[in-house]
Design a protein around this motif. Structure first.
Motif, PDB file in Angstrom:
ATOM      1  N   ALA A  76       0.837  -1.204   0.000  1.00 10.73           N
ATOM      2  CA  ALA A  76       0.000   0.000   0.000  1.00 10.73           C
ATOM      3  C   ALA A  76       0.871   1.253   0.000  1.00 10.73           C
ATOM      4  CB  ALA A  76      -0.917  -0.003   1.214  1.00 10.73           C
ATOM      5  N   TYR A  77       1.954   1.222   0.762  1.00 10.28           N
ATOM      6  CA  TYR A  77       2.870   2.355   0.755  1.00 10.28           C
ATOM      7  C   TYR A  77       3.343   2.650  -0.669  1.00 10.28           C
ATOM      8  CZ  TYR A  77       3.571   2.169   5.909  1.00 10.28           C
ATOM      9  OH  TYR A  77       3.423   2.208   7.277  1.00 10.28           O
ATOM     10  N   GLN A  78       3.698   1.592  -1.398  1.00 11.56           N
ATOM     11  CA  GLN A  78       4.152   1.791  -2.773  1.00 11.56           C
ATOM     12  C   GLN A  78       3.013   2.301  -3.650  1.00 11.56           C
ATOM     13  OE1 GLN A  78       6.897  -0.728  -5.430  1.00 11.56           O
ATOM     14  NE2 GLN A  78       4.884  -1.546  -5.924  1.00 11.56           N
ATOM     15  N   THR A  79       1.855   1.693  -3.547  1.00 10.61           N
ATOM     16  CA  THR A  79       0.713   2.061  -4.374  1.00 10.61           C
ATOM     17  C   THR A  79       0.364   3.538  -4.264  1.00 10.61           C
ATOM     18  OG1 THR A  79      -0.252  -0.154  -4.263  1.00 10.61           O
ATOM     19  CG2 THR A  79      -1.766   1.656  -4.780  1.00 10.61           C
ATOM     20  N   PHE A  80       0.451   4.070  -3.050  1.00 10.71           N
ATOM     21  CA  PHE A  80       0.022   5.450  -2.833  1.00 10.71           C
ATOM     22  C   PHE A  80       1.166   6.470  -2.880  1.00 10.71           C
ATOM     23  CE2 PHE A  80      -3.375   2.899  -0.754  1.00 10.71           C
ATOM     24  CZ  PHE A  80      -4.408   3.268  -1.611  1.00 10.71           C
ATOM     25  N   GLY A  81       2.360   6.031  -3.303  1.00  7.77           N
ATOM     26  CA  GLY A  81       3.379   7.011  -3.639  1.00  7.77           C
ATOM     27  C   GLY A  81       4.576   7.172  -2.740  1.00  7.77           C
ATOM     28  N   PHE A 240       1.713   6.201  10.728  1.00  9.10           N
ATOM     29  CA  PHE A 240       0.863   5.288   9.960  1.00  9.10           C
ATOM     30  C   PHE A 240       0.594   3.982  10.710  1.00  9.10           C
ATOM     31  CE2 PHE A 240       3.665   7.500   6.781  1.00  9.10           C
ATOM     32  CZ  PHE A 240       2.739   8.498   6.477  1.00  9.10           C
ATOM     33  N   MET A 241       1.629   3.450  11.342  1.00  6.68           N
ATOM     34  CA  MET A 241       1.517   2.138  11.966  1.00  6.68           C
ATOM     35  C   MET A 241       0.615   2.125  13.204  1.00  6.68           C
ATOM     36  SD  MET A 241       3.116  -0.115  10.145  1.00  6.68           S
ATOM     37  CE  MET A 241       3.128  -1.476  11.316  1.00  6.68           C
ATOM     38  N   LYS A 242       0.462   3.250  13.869  1.00  8.62           N
ATOM     39  CA  LYS A 242      -0.388   3.268  15.064  1.00  8.62           C
ATOM     40  C   LYS A 242      -1.870   3.154  14.704  1.00  8.62           C
ATOM     41  CE  LYS A 242      -0.754   8.323  15.356  1.00  8.62           C
ATOM     42  NZ  LYS A 242      -0.396   9.526  16.149  1.00  8.62           N
ATOM     43  N   ASN A 243      -2.176   3.359  13.433  1.00  5.27           N
ATOM     44  CA  ASN A 243      -3.544   3.205  12.948  1.00  5.27           C
ATOM     45  C   ASN A 243      -3.854   1.729  12.750  1.00  5.27           C
ATOM     46  OD1 ASN A 243      -5.774   3.155  10.784  1.00  5.27           O
ATOM     47  ND2 ASN A 243      -5.617   5.341  11.255  1.00  5.27           N
ATOM     48  N   LYS A 244      -5.086   1.326  13.053  1.00  4.28           N
ATOM     49  CA  LYS A 244      -5.481  -0.072  12.853  1.00  4.28           C
ATOM     50  C   LYS A 244      -5.278  -0.479  11.404  1.00  4.28           C
ATOM     51  CE  LYS A 244      -9.117  -1.596  14.989  1.00  4.28           C
ATOM     52  NZ  LYS A 244     -10.529  -1.895  15.400  1.00  4.28           N
ATOM     53  N   ASN A 245      -5.441   0.465  10.490  1.00  7.93           N
ATOM     54  CA  ASN A 245      -5.248   0.194   9.067  1.00  7.93           C
ATOM     55  C   ASN A 245      -4.212   1.167   8.510  1.00  7.93           C
ATOM     56  OD1 ASN A 245      -5.449  -0.045   6.222  1.00  7.93           O
ATOM     57  ND2 ASN A 245      -7.571  -0.740   6.382  1.00  7.93           N
ATOM     58  N   PRO A 246      -2.924   0.815   8.574  1.00 17.30           N
ATOM     59  CA  PRO A 246      -1.874   1.710   8.078  1.00 17.30           C
ATOM     60  C   PRO A 246      -2.057   2.091   6.607  1.00 17.30           C
ATOM     61  CG  PRO A 246      -0.910  -0.039   9.393  1.00 17.30           C
ATOM     62  CD  PRO A 246      -2.350  -0.406   9.172  1.00 17.30           C
ATOM     63  N   ARG A 247      -2.637   1.171   5.831  1.00 17.42           N
ATOM     64  CA  ARG A 247      -2.884   1.444   4.413  1.00 17.42           C
ATOM     65  C   ARG A 247      -3.735   2.698   4.251  1.00 17.42           C
ATOM     66  NH1 ARG A 247      -3.815  -1.631  -0.467  1.00 17.42           N
ATOM     67  NH2 ARG A 247      -5.387  -0.584  -1.743  1.00 17.42           N
ATOM     68  N   ASN A 248      -4.851   2.748   4.966  1.00 21.03           N
ATOM     69  CA  ASN A 248      -5.748   3.896   4.869  1.00 21.03           C
ATOM     70  C   ASN A 248      -5.096   5.158   5.435  1.00 21.03           C
ATOM     71  OD1 ASN A 248      -7.654   2.218   3.756  1.00 21.03           O
ATOM     72  ND2 ASN A 248      -8.890   2.036   5.610  1.00 21.03           N
ATOM     73  N   ALA A 249      -4.340   4.996   6.513  1.00 21.01           N
ATOM     74  CA  ALA A 249      -3.683   6.150   7.127  1.00 21.01           C
ATOM     75  C   ALA A 249      -2.705   6.787   6.143  1.00 21.01           C
ATOM     76  CB  ALA A 249      -2.961   5.727   8.401  1.00 21.01           C
ATOM     77  N   PHE A 250      -1.946   5.953   5.433  1.00 23.24           N
ATOM     78  CA  PHE A 250      -0.987   6.486   4.476  1.00 23.24           C
ATOM     79  C   PHE A 250      -1.689   7.116   3.291  1.00 23.24           C
ATOM     80  CE2 PHE A 250       2.078   6.063   0.920  1.00 23.24           C
ATOM     81  CZ  PHE A 250       3.094   6.835   1.438  1.00 23.24           C
ATOM     82  N   SER A 251      -2.709   6.446   2.772  1.00 19.58           N
ATOM     83  CA  SER A 251      -3.475   6.983   1.641  1.00 19.58           C
ATOM     84  C   SER A 251      -4.068   8.341   1.967  1.00 19.58           C
ATOM     85  CB  SER A 251      -4.588   5.998   1.264  1.00 19.58           C
ATOM     86  OG  SER A 251      -5.442   6.561   0.283  1.00 19.58           O
ATOM     87  N   ASP A 252      -4.661   8.463   3.162  1.00 16.22           N
ATOM     88  CA  ASP A 252      -5.275   9.734   3.562  1.00 16.22           C
ATOM     89  C   ASP A 252      -4.223  10.828   3.705  1.00 16.22           C
ATOM     90  OD1 ASP A 252      -7.735   8.501   3.611  1.00 16.22           O
ATOM     91  OD2 ASP A 252      -7.774   8.225   5.795  1.00 16.22           O
ATOM     92  N   PHE A 253      -3.068  10.448   4.240  1.00 17.86           N
ATOM     93  CA  PHE A 253      -2.001  11.435   4.427  1.00 17.86           C
ATOM     94  C   PHE A 253      -1.524  11.975   3.099  1.00 17.86           C
ATOM     95  CE2 PHE A 253       2.379  12.787   5.199  1.00 17.86           C
ATOM     96  CZ  PHE A 253       2.235  13.551   6.347  1.00 17.86           C
ATOM     97  N   ILE A 254      -1.308  11.088   2.139  1.00 22.09           N
ATOM     98  CA  ILE A 254      -0.849  11.497   0.803  1.00 22.09           C
ATOM     99  C   ILE A 254      -1.866  12.430   0.160  1.00 22.09           C
ATOM    100  CG2 ILE A 254      -0.413  10.695  -1.546  1.00 22.09           C
ATOM    101  CD1 ILE A 254       1.953  10.252   0.252  1.00 22.09           C
ATOM    102  N   LYS A 255      -3.154  12.119   0.292  1.00 21.39           N
ATOM    103  CA  LYS A 255      -4.188  12.970  -0.285  1.00 21.39           C
ATOM    104  C   LYS A 255      -4.152  14.370   0.290  1.00 21.39           C
ATOM    105  CE  LYS A 255      -7.393   9.157  -1.219  1.00 21.39           C
ATOM    106  NZ  LYS A 255      -8.633   8.470  -0.749  1.00 21.39           N
ATOM    107  N   ASN A 256      -3.794  14.476   1.569  1.00 24.53           N
ATOM    108  CA  ASN A 256      -3.797  15.762   2.249  1.00 24.53           C
ATOM    109  C   ASN A 256      -2.558  16.610   1.986  1.00 24.53           C
ATOM    110  OD1 ASN A 256      -6.332  15.887   3.705  1.00 24.53           O
ATOM    111  ND2 ASN A 256      -5.561  14.240   4.986  1.00 24.53           N
ATOM    112  N   ILE A 257      -1.523  16.003   1.443  1.00 22.40           N
ATOM    113  CA  ILE A 257      -0.299  16.789   1.192  1.00 22.40           C
ATOM    114  C   ILE A 257      -0.088  17.055  -0.288  1.00 22.40           C
ATOM    115  CG2 ILE A 257       0.834  15.920   3.265  1.00 22.40           C
ATOM    116  CD1 ILE A 257       2.562  14.138   1.400  1.00 22.40           C
ATOM    117  N   THR A 258      -0.960  16.502  -1.127  1.00 26.83           N
ATOM    118  CA  THR A 258      -0.801  16.723  -2.576  1.00 26.83           C
ATOM    119  C   THR A 258      -1.935  17.555  -3.133  1.00 26.83           C
ATOM    120  OG1 THR A 258      -1.922  14.612  -2.992  1.00 26.83           O
ATOM    121  CG2 THR A 258       0.464  14.576  -2.922  1.00 26.83           C
TER     122      THR A 258
END
Length: 258
Positions: A76-81, A240-258
């Motif tokens: 997921a980290y790779q998928t979202f950039g 990211f890892m403290k979230n139950k779903n790190p995938r979603n946490a990373f995806s949301d973060f990327i959306k907010n910084i781009t």
């Protein structure tokens, strides 16, 4: 003894055990040893700049997340950039293992940083043999001479080097062959976090050095502040890892910084 001293003493014991199980020549027979390594420097320049970390636990935080697999998280980290992946391989203090890299190496095509406490030449052959592209050198564990020697060995093996510093005194560990310099926002001796201290250190680095802000980035405001201060990359794991779903946490973060 500080926790860092304790970790280093344990690491020395681990290395002796590993050397008794596999020689350097045997490590060179690994299927990954001959692969062409990927460049984190280039990936930092061309993607988000985030080195996203897979980390189950830490001495300061205890268990962070031990309910997700490296495979689902790093893909997921790779998928979202993400520009690169950091994977802890220290077992006793961070709950990591070589398998965490081995099990994902062929699933992703971005650089992997073996994050560990590198104090012996043997560990660099290990890193190459498990498919890592980058190694971490922690200035507080090494002398400036060791940093130069380990950098030269890393480059011989095709590995890039991320040098981590935290104090002005450790600036003397920097030299022209270092690939990236990470400034740890967290003091490894008492685990306090000070972003302003990191900015002051960053401003003392040579202009042509890629700078990485490490640890203690707890929210978007921290990230934006460090980016505004000129950091090129950001090593982030706990966020990211403290979230139950790190995938979603990373995806949301990327959306907010781009």
């Amino acid at each position: 003894m500080t926790i860092l001293d304790t970790i280093i003493e344990r690491k020395k014991e681990e290395i002796k055990i590993s050397q008794s199980k596999a020689s350097v020549e045997e490590l060179k027979d690994s299927g990954f040893f001959g692969r062409k390594n990927l460049s984190l420097k280039e990936s930092i320049k061309n993607k988000s700049g985030i080195i996203a970390e897979f980390k189950r636990q830490s001495p300061s935080k205890g268990i962070i997340n031990d309910n997700v697999s490296p495979s689902e998280v790093v893909s997921a980290y790779q998928t979202f950039g993400a520009s690169g992946i950091s994977i802890l391989t220290d077992k006793d203090f961070f709950g990591g293992s070589f398998d965490d890299i081995l099990n994902v190496r062929e699933q992703i095509n971005i650089p992997i940083l073996r994050k560990d406490f590198m104090i012996d030449e043997y560990q660099f052959y290990e890193a190459k043999s498990i498919g890592a592209d980058v190694v971490l050198l922690i200035a507080s564990c090494l002398s400036p001479t060791q940093v130069k020697e380990f950098t030269a060995l890393s480059h011989e093996l095709g590995l890039e080097v991320l040098l981590e510093i935290h104090t002005e005194e450790e600036l003397k560990h920097c030299h022209s062959e270092i690939d990236l310099v990470g400034i740890n926002n967290r003091n490894l001796k008492d685990f306090t976090v000070d972003l302003q201290h990191s900015v002051q250190l960053k401003n003392q680095l040579p202009e042509n050095v890629l700078s990485i802000a490490e640890s203690g980035i707890y929210n978007l405001e921290d990230f934006r502040y460090l980016k505004e201060q000129g950091f090129d990359g950001f090593l982030m794991g706990e966020y990211f890892m403290k979230n139950k779903n790190p995938r979603n946490a990373f995806s949301d973060f990327i959306k907010n910084i781009t």
